[in-house]
Structures are given as C-alpha cells and as structure tokens.
Design a protein around this motif. Structure first.
Motif, PDB file in Angstrom:
ATOM      1  N   ALA A  30       0.821  -1.208   0.000  1.00  0.00           N
ATOM      2  CA  ALA A  30       0.000   0.000   0.000  1.00  0.00           C
ATOM      3  C   ALA A  30       0.854   1.256   0.000  1.00  0.00           C
ATOM      4  O   ALA A  30       0.561   2.231  -0.713  1.00  0.00           O
ATOM      5  N   VAL A  31       1.927   1.245   0.782  1.00  0.00           N
ATOM      6  CA  VAL A  31       2.831   2.401   0.808  1.00  0.00           C
ATOM      7  C   VAL A  31       3.505   2.587  -0.543  1.00  0.00           C
ATOM      8  O   VAL A  31       3.636   3.717  -1.046  1.00  0.00           O
ATOM      9  N   ALA A  32       3.950   1.484  -1.154  1.00  0.00           N
ATOM     10  CA  ALA A  32       4.619   1.577  -2.451  1.00  0.00           C
ATOM     11  C   ALA A  32       3.690   2.129  -3.525  1.00  0.00           C
ATOM     12  O   ALA A  32       4.106   2.915  -4.379  1.00  0.00           O
ATOM     13  N   VAL A  52       3.161   6.011  -2.941  1.00  0.00           N
ATOM     14  CA  VAL A  52       4.322   6.904  -3.013  1.00  0.00           C
ATOM     15  C   VAL A  52       4.237   7.913  -4.161  1.00  0.00           C
ATOM     16  O   VAL A  52       4.470   9.109  -3.952  1.00  0.00           O
ATOM     17  N   PRO A  53       3.907   7.508  -5.402  1.00  0.00           N
ATOM     18  CA  PRO A  53       3.896   8.505  -6.483  1.00  0.00           C
ATOM     19  C   PRO A  53       2.883   9.626  -6.300  1.00  0.00           C
ATOM     20  O   PRO A  53       2.991  10.672  -6.941  1.00  0.00           O
ATOM     21  N   PHE A  54       1.883   9.420  -5.447  1.00  0.00           N
ATOM     22  CA  PHE A  54       0.863  10.446  -5.253  1.00  0.00           C
ATOM     23  C   PHE A  54       1.295  11.527  -4.264  1.00  0.00           C
ATOM     24  O   PHE A  54       0.629  12.562  -4.165  1.00  0.00           O
ATOM     25  N   TYR A  55       2.384  11.295  -3.519  1.00  0.00           N
ATOM     26  CA  TYR A  55       2.746  12.227  -2.457  1.00  0.00           C
ATOM     27  C   TYR A  55       4.179  12.757  -2.564  1.00  0.00           C
ATOM     28  O   TYR A  55       4.458  13.840  -2.062  1.00  0.00           O
ATOM     29  N   GLY A  84       8.903  -0.462 -12.119  1.00  0.00           N
ATOM     30  CA  GLY A  84      10.028  -0.882 -11.281  1.00  0.00           C
ATOM     31  C   GLY A  84       9.588  -1.804 -10.161  1.00  0.00           C
ATOM     32  O   GLY A  84      10.280  -2.786  -9.843  1.00  0.00           O
ATOM     33  N   ILE A  85       8.448  -1.512  -9.529  1.00  0.00           N
ATOM     34  CA  ILE A  85       7.939  -2.381  -8.466  1.00  0.00           C
ATOM     35  C   ILE A  85       7.657  -3.775  -9.005  1.00  0.00           C
ATOM     36  O   ILE A  85       7.998  -4.796  -8.383  1.00  0.00           O
TER      37      ILE A  85
END
Length: 401
Positions: free
Chosen positions: A60-62, A65-68, A219-220
């Motif tokens: 969920a954190v990964a 990340v792009p939104f913040y 990448g993920i």
C-alpha cells in the motif's frame, strides 16, 4: 477405572512401564522440549497473518508513493530498485555460490545498450527489445561461463575484471552503436498502449503522472518478480546445491553435484539479472553513457551485498537501498552537512563522502555483523522470540498462604 489402593486405603503410586523415564529432582519443574511445541505452533500461526499484513502495508505504501512524493524521491527510489535487481543477481553468484565477480557492471551495460540498439536501430517493440536485451546479457554471460565454471575466488575476480576494460573500450570506440562518449538517448517503454514518458499527459486522482510516476509501478513489478524468482531458486534444490558448492566444494562433487555446470549456470543467471537492471537504469536515466558502467559500479554492487547480507534476497534489497540512496541524500543536503561540499565546489564531494561512509560500513559489517543488516535484524528477532518462549513457559509464582 478405580485407582489401586493398599490395604491401609492409601493410593499406590503407579509403576513406570518400559520406555518411560522418571524425572529427576534436578529436572522437575523445568519446561521440556515438548512443552514448547504448542507455543511454537501458536507463534507461527500468529506470525503468518502478521507477515501478510506487513506485506500488504508495504504494498500500500509503495502504491501511494507517487501520489505524495516529488520527482527527486521517485528517481532515487527507481535507482534503488534497479540496484536491488542487479544486487540480487550478484548475490546469487557471490553470496550463495561463493564466486567473486568484479564485472557485473559489464552486464548492466550490455542490457542498457542492447535495449537502445534493438528498439532504435532495429525497430523492435520496446517490451520485446527489453526481453531481448536481458537475453543478450545472458548470452554474454554464457560466452564467459566456461571460464566462470573452472575458476574461483580471486582468479575469477581478476578474469571478470577484464570484462570491465573490454566493455569500456567498446563503449567509447564503437560510436555507431554506442554513441561514444556522449552516449545515446533511450526510447521510452510502451506497454499495452501506455507510454512511460512525460507525454502524452496522464492524470490519476488529480495527480499528473509523468515518466517517473509511470516507471515507478514498472520498477515495483520488475523488482517483485526478480525477488520472487531468486527466492524460489535459493529455497529449492538449486539453492541447496549452490550453498553446498560455496561451503564444501569437494563434498558437493562427492555427492554428485555438477560443480562446474552450476557455477556456469549461476553466472549466466546473474548476468541476466544485470541486464534487467541495466534496462531499468536506461529507462530512468533516459540517456546511456559509458562512464556510468565502470569499475566503481561493480565495487558498489559488492559493497551492497556485503552490507545488506550475503546469500539473501532481502539483504540485496536492503543493501541496495543503503548504497544507492546515500550519495543522493548527501548531494541533496550537502549544504546542511558538515565536511561535505557541494558538487564542483572543491572539498569532499557527496559521492566521495558516500563511498567513505559505506566503505566504513563494509569494514564494520565484516568485523561485527557477518550476516549484514538483515542478519542483525534476524538475530534480534530470534532473541525476542526466545524471550517470549521463556515468558510463556515460566512457572507461575507460588501463592502465599
């Protein structure tokens, strides 16, 4: 069934049957090994939902990340992902099999430049060009695998070091293919109609998604696939054979393990991981230059697996995050750190300071933490588990009358 009694009416103690041991006075009241089995089962049963919840939280954190985060942190994270993929490959070779390689940067260069050449010069679709670049890196490793299957230790390290010099010579002089000193631009990946570039414009939940945001999810996916595959290799029969070759080469040969074949095969697999990391680096950089794929990059990969932990996938990921993020953080905050000068202003540059710091980290890990950062975390977890076991099995204090 009634309890046997004596003529006086007092119970008669049961006689132990054959195979039954009588507890001695010194062991009475102490927990036996069997007493830990229900606790161990309960802890393992409770650890599975906790582990699943932890992985869901990480996912969920990964995804969030792009939104913040801004572009700097996304680019730093993508470099860490590419470094982790390459580190997993070199850890399979060096950490799990015990083969020293100083030429890992060569295979990253093969992957990066093969992707550019196949997609730009031959006109292959970019996903197909990326897969073909990984295969080309594996073929390059296969051409060197007869040497890798017969050499070990420092001899293999010196032999693979020659790959760096050969690769640098080709990259600087084969200008029609490599672009020479200035390198070549990298065509963006296009997958299922989605272009991993700043154009065309894409907005998700009121957040503009440029090339870095789009590449983040790619990448993920690549890192997760590389980690799961390597974990399966290490946990299966090939991993057992690799560890046996590393620890007891003669015993592995006696048990029927084809030592030379395994060494050559792992070298090819490691080179393919390097090629995949090179493709991701090229997509993030958007320009491939020969200077990046030098001997310092290979040394960085060796520092990565030593700091994180030899022979483990998690160690490669943790070490890659440490080694790849440290110079970028020092560059960003160089004005607020003592003894670190801004790039080009003289003094100790952030890149030099980073190498000094993780050089000291390598020495500290070798002396005090043989298992690396992941080994330290595992050791602390085992200590905590033992404390929980003894706390659960300790007898309750006797009540006062």
């Amino acid at each position: 069934m009634s309890e046997p009694t004596s003529t006086a009416g007092t119970p008669v103690p049961e006689t132990p049957t054959a195979g039954t041991s009588i507890p001695s006075a010194s062991t009475r009241g102490k927990p036996t090994r069997g007493a830990f089995r229900p606790l161990r089962a309960a802890l393992c049963f409770g650890a599975r939902p906790l582990r699943a919840a932890l992985w869901l939280a990480v996912l969920a954190v990964a995804v969030a990340v792009p939104f913040y985060l801004e572009g700097f942190w996304l680019q730093a994270g993508l470099f860490a992902m590419s470094a982790a993929i390459g580190a997993i490959g070199i850890n399979l070779l060096t950490g799990a099999t015990g083969q020293l390689s100083l030429g890992h940067a060569f295979f990253l260069a093969v992957g990066a430049y093969s992707y550019v050449s196949l997609s730009s010069d031959l006109g292959l679709p970019t996903p197909l060009a990326a897969v073909a670049a990984v295969i080309v890196a594996g073929v390059s490793g296969g051409l060197f695998s007869p040497i890798a299957g017969r050499l070990k230790g420092a001899y293999l390290g010196i032999a693979t070091l020659a790959l760096i010099f050969v690769g640098q010579h080709i990259l600087f002089n084969a200008e029609p293919v490599t672009g020479g000193f200035n390198g070549r631009p990298v065509p963006p990946m296009e997958l299922f109609g989605l272009v991993f570039a700043d154009t065309p414009e894409l907005v998700v939940l009121n957040v503009p998604f440029g090339s870095l945001e789009r590449l983040w999810f790619l990448g993920i996916a690549l890192l997760a696939g590389a980690a799961v595959f390597a974990r399966g290799v290490l946990r299966g029969r090939p991993g057992l054979a690799m560890n046996t070759i590393r620890d007891h080469e003669i015993a592995a040969g006696v048990m029927g393990v084809p030592v030379a074949r395994y060494r050559a095969g792992v070298f090819v697999l490691s080179s393919m991981y390097g090629g995949l990391a090179g493709v991701l680096v090229a997509l993030v950089f958007q320009q491939v230059v020969p200077d990046y794929f030098g001997m310092l990059l290979s040394l960085d990969y060796l520092a990565t697996i030593v700091i994180g932990g030899l022979g483990s996938v998690a160690g490669a990921v943790v070490g890659a995050a440490f080694v790849s993020l440290l110079p970028q953080l020092l560059t960003r905050y160089s004005d607020a750190l003592p003894l670190v000068a801004e790039p080009g202003s003289g003094g100790v540059s952030p890149a030099e300071a980073a190498r000094i710091l993780y050089g000291a980290a390598v020495v500290a890990v070798v002396l005090f933490l043989p298992g690396g950062l992941v080994g330290l975390a595992t050791r602390l977890g085992r200590v905590r588990l033992k404390e929980l076991r003894w706390a659960k099995s300790a007898p309750a204090p006797a009540s006062r009358r």
